[in-house]
Design a protein around this motif. Structure first.
Motif, mmCIF file in Angstrom:
data_model
loop_
_atom_site.group_PDB
_atom_site.id
_atom_site.type_symbol
_atom_site.label_atom_id
_atom_site.label_comp_id
_atom_site.label_asym_id
_atom_site.label_seq_id
_atom_site.Cartn_x
_atom_site.Cartn_y
_atom_site.Cartn_z
ATOM 1 N N GLU A 135 0.859 -1.185 0.000
ATOM 2 C CA GLU A 135 0.000 0.000 0.000
ATOM 3 C C GLU A 135 0.897 1.238 0.000
ATOM 4 O OE1 GLU A 135 -4.119 -0.962 1.944
ATOM 5 O OE2 GLU A 135 -2.587 -1.775 3.313
ATOM 6 N N TYR A 136 0.488 2.309 0.677
ATOM 7 C CA TYR A 136 1.261 3.544 0.704
ATOM 8 C C TYR A 136 2.680 3.297 1.235
ATOM 9 C CZ TYR A 136 2.951 7.975 2.585
ATOM 10 O OH TYR A 136 3.715 9.070 2.884
ATOM 11 N N PRO A 137 3.714 3.855 0.598
ATOM 12 C CA PRO A 137 3.675 4.763 -0.541
ATOM 13 C C PRO A 137 3.797 4.075 -1.899
ATOM 14 C CG PRO A 137 5.891 4.698 0.317
ATOM 15 C CD PRO A 137 5.066 3.780 1.199
ATOM 16 N N THR A 138 4.012 2.760 -1.906
ATOM 17 C CA THR A 138 4.260 2.057 -3.175
ATOM 18 C C THR A 138 3.136 2.279 -4.164
ATOM 19 O OG1 THR A 138 5.335 0.353 -1.827
ATOM 20 C CG2 THR A 138 4.988 -0.157 -4.154
ATOM 21 N N ASN A 139 1.892 2.272 -3.680
ATOM 22 C CA ASN A 139 0.749 2.351 -4.589
ATOM 23 C C ASN A 139 0.547 3.734 -5.195
ATOM 24 O OD1 ASN A 139 -0.228 3.663 -2.314
ATOM 25 N ND2 ASN A 139 -1.885 2.212 -1.923
ATOM 26 N N LEU A 140 1.396 4.695 -4.844
ATOM 27 C CA LEU A 140 1.326 6.014 -5.467
ATOM 28 C C LEU A 140 2.173 6.097 -6.731
ATOM 29 C CD1 LEU A 140 1.460 8.381 -2.368
ATOM 30 C CD2 LEU A 140 -0.519 7.330 -3.477
ATOM 31 N N TYR A 141 2.920 5.028 -7.026
ATOM 32 C CA TYR A 141 3.795 4.997 -8.192
ATOM 33 C C TYR A 141 3.349 3.890 -9.140
ATOM 34 C CZ TYR A 141 6.927 7.474 -4.950
ATOM 35 O OH TYR A 141 7.464 8.358 -4.043
ATOM 36 N N SER A 142 3.528 4.107 -10.428
ATOM 37 C CA SER A 142 3.335 3.005 -11.367
ATOM 38 C C SER A 142 4.551 2.096 -11.297
ATOM 39 C CB SER A 142 3.161 3.530 -12.795
ATOM 40 O OG SER A 142 4.406 3.989 -13.299
ATOM 41 N N PRO A 143 4.394 0.799 -11.613
ATOM 42 C CA PRO A 143 5.531 -0.128 -11.515
ATOM 43 C C PRO A 143 6.731 0.284 -12.359
ATOM 44 C CG PRO A 143 3.481 -1.332 -11.749
ATOM 45 C CD PRO A 143 3.143 0.117 -11.983
ATOM 46 N N THR A 144 6.486 1.046 -13.434
ATOM 47 C CA THR A 144 7.584 1.431 -14.326
ATOM 48 C C THR A 144 8.126 2.830 -14.038
ATOM 49 O OG1 THR A 144 5.974 2.223 -15.963
ATOM 50 C CG2 THR A 144 6.749 -0.065 -16.171
ATOM 51 N N ASP A 145 7.594 3.498 -13.036
ATOM 52 C CA ASP A 145 8.035 4.847 -12.706
ATOM 53 C C ASP A 145 9.411 4.787 -12.053
ATOM 54 O OD1 ASP A 145 8.427 7.423 -11.824
ATOM 55 O OD2 ASP A 145 6.482 7.606 -10.837
ATOM 56 N N PRO A 146 10.424 5.424 -12.637
ATOM 57 C CA PRO A 146 11.760 5.401 -12.017
ATOM 58 C C PRO A 146 11.759 5.937 -10.588
ATOM 59 C CG PRO A 146 11.876 6.255 -14.262
ATOM 60 C CD PRO A 146 10.419 6.144 -13.918
ATOM 61 N N ALA A 147 10.832 6.826 -10.273
ATOM 62 C CA ALA A 147 10.783 7.391 -8.931
ATOM 63 C C ALA A 147 10.481 6.331 -7.877
ATOM 64 C CB ALA A 147 9.730 8.499 -8.861
ATOM 65 N N ALA A 148 9.869 5.229 -8.287
ATOM 66 C CA ALA A 148 9.551 4.154 -7.345
ATOM 67 C C ALA A 148 10.802 3.461 -6.832
ATOM 68 C CB ALA A 148 8.628 3.133 -8.000
ATOM 69 N N GLN A 149 11.936 3.683 -7.502
ATOM 70 C CA GLN A 149 13.187 3.053 -7.097
ATOM 71 C C GLN A 149 14.175 4.062 -6.503
ATOM 72 O OE1 GLN A 149 13.026 -0.153 -7.195
ATOM 73 N NE2 GLN A 149 11.089 -0.067 -8.314
ATOM 74 N N GLN A 150 13.738 5.296 -6.323
ATOM 75 C CA GLN A 150 14.619 6.319 -5.777
ATOM 76 C C GLN A 150 14.496 6.369 -4.255
ATOM 77 O OE1 GLN A 150 16.895 8.154 -7.570
ATOM 78 N NE2 GLN A 150 16.255 6.685 -9.146
ATOM 79 N N PRO A 151 15.606 6.260 -3.530
ATOM 80 C CA PRO A 151 15.542 6.257 -2.070
ATOM 81 C C PRO A 151 14.933 7.539 -1.504
ATOM 82 C CG PRO A 151 17.688 5.518 -2.832
ATOM 83 C CD PRO A 151 16.984 6.069 -4.031
ATOM 84 N N LEU A 152 14.128 7.352 -0.477
ATOM 85 C CA LEU A 152 13.510 8.453 0.253
ATOM 86 C C LEU A 152 13.783 8.257 1.750
ATOM 87 C CD1 LEU A 152 9.997 8.473 -1.484
ATOM 88 C CD2 LEU A 152 11.937 9.977 -1.997
ATOM 89 N N VAL A 153 13.535 9.290 2.518
ATOM 90 C CA VAL A 153 13.705 9.192 3.965
ATOM 91 C C VAL A 153 12.424 8.658 4.595
ATOM 92 C CG1 VAL A 153 14.106 10.446 6.105
ATOM 93 C CG2 VAL A 153 15.397 11.052 4.051
ATOM 94 N N TYR A 154 12.544 7.507 5.260
ATOM 95 C CA TYR A 154 11.488 7.004 6.138
ATOM 96 C C TYR A 154 11.786 7.601 7.519
ATOM 97 C CZ TYR A 154 9.438 3.467 2.997
ATOM 98 O OH TYR A 154 8.771 2.821 1.970
ATOM 99 N N PRO A 155 10.964 8.524 7.990
ATOM 100 C CA PRO A 155 11.356 9.284 9.179
ATOM 101 C C PRO A 155 11.297 8.489 10.479
ATOM 102 C CG PRO A 155 9.164 9.926 8.445
ATOM 103 C CD PRO A 155 9.707 9.006 7.396
#
Length: 264
Positions: A168-188
């Protein structure tokens, strides 16, 4: 072949987090997973500039008061448990869960709006006593990944509830082919998220983020940890881990057991 769930982050060294069993073991988080691993990289230096990484996207507002969920069979359960209800699952409001551990209390606030099917499963497991008398089997005590992982009654990192379900969130906010889905983010700091063995292989293992950590947005976020709970986890982390997983950490040097878990 042993299936491995992964929690990793950043730029440099691939990190693995075990959460699923081999074909011959008696429990699995993701028997139905089409892949055995999902790998990305993490900064190797112990000091990480978190400003280099983006933040998690905002949690969207639910468009309906409830959703339907799917929990697919995924091998034997590590501890006897029934799958949760699948229809009319609320995606509004929060749920409080209290862990008592041998090292102190850990309070959780679960957010249905972010991850209704995850919260539904977690509450069901809690109410059935699934987490009672279970260990937290893995600690990662170095940046950029500072987490305590729990939720496997077997304590091996291979156990699950006998079913698997979708991210679910946040994965489901990206399409499977969206490069942003593989970009590291801060999990606070203070985040609760699910461990997995790749997309849509969530089961019962979860991790508690006690300091800002860097991860791809491939781990379902479903709540927050109380300040009292963070103090408990930080005390555990001070003793470090045994290094049995190399760069991934290892078993906590201070053994941690969830003695009871309750919804309240």
């Amino acid at each position: 072949m042993k299936r491995t769930a992964l929690v990793a982050a950043g730029l440099g060294v691939a990190l693995a987090l075990t959460a699923c069993s081999n074909n011959n073991s008696d429990s699995s988080e993701a028997e139905s997973s089409p892949t055995t691993s999902s790998m990305w990289t993490t900064p190797a230096a112990p000091s990480v500039d978190m400003s280099r990484f983006g933040s998690l996207p905002a949690i969207p507002t639910p468009t309906a008061p409830s959703v339907d969920c799917s929990y697919d069979t995924a091998g034997p359960a590590a501890k006897p448990v029934e799958p949760p209800n699948t229809s009319g699952v609320s995606d509004e409001g929060t749920v409080s869960v209290a862990f008592t551990t041998n090292e102190g209390p850990i309070g959780l606030t679960l957010n249905r709006a972010a991850a209704p099917c995850t919260v539904n499963s977690f509450v069901s497991l809690t109410e059935q006593g699934y987490f009672d008398d279970t260990p937290c089997h893995r600690l990662s005590a170095e940046p950029p990944l500072q987490i305590l992982q729990c939720g496997d009654p077997s304590g091996t990192g291979t156990g699950g509830p006998g079913y698997a379900y979708a991210n679910e969130y946040p994965t489901n906010l990206y399409s499977p082919t969206d490069p942003a889905a593989q970009q590291p983010l801060v999990y606070p700091r203070g985040t609760i998220a699910m461990a997995n063995a790749g997309p849509n292989t969530n089961g019962s293992q979860f991790f508690l983020v006690y300091a800002d950590s860097v991860l791809q947005p491939q781990y379902t976020v479903f709540g927050t940890i109380s300040e009292e709970g963070l103090a408990t986890i930080e005390k555990i982390a001070e003793a470090g881990d045994d290094g049995s997983m190399g760069a991934n950490g290892g078993a906590p040097n201070t053994p941690v057991t969830i003695e009871t878990a309750s919804v309240g």
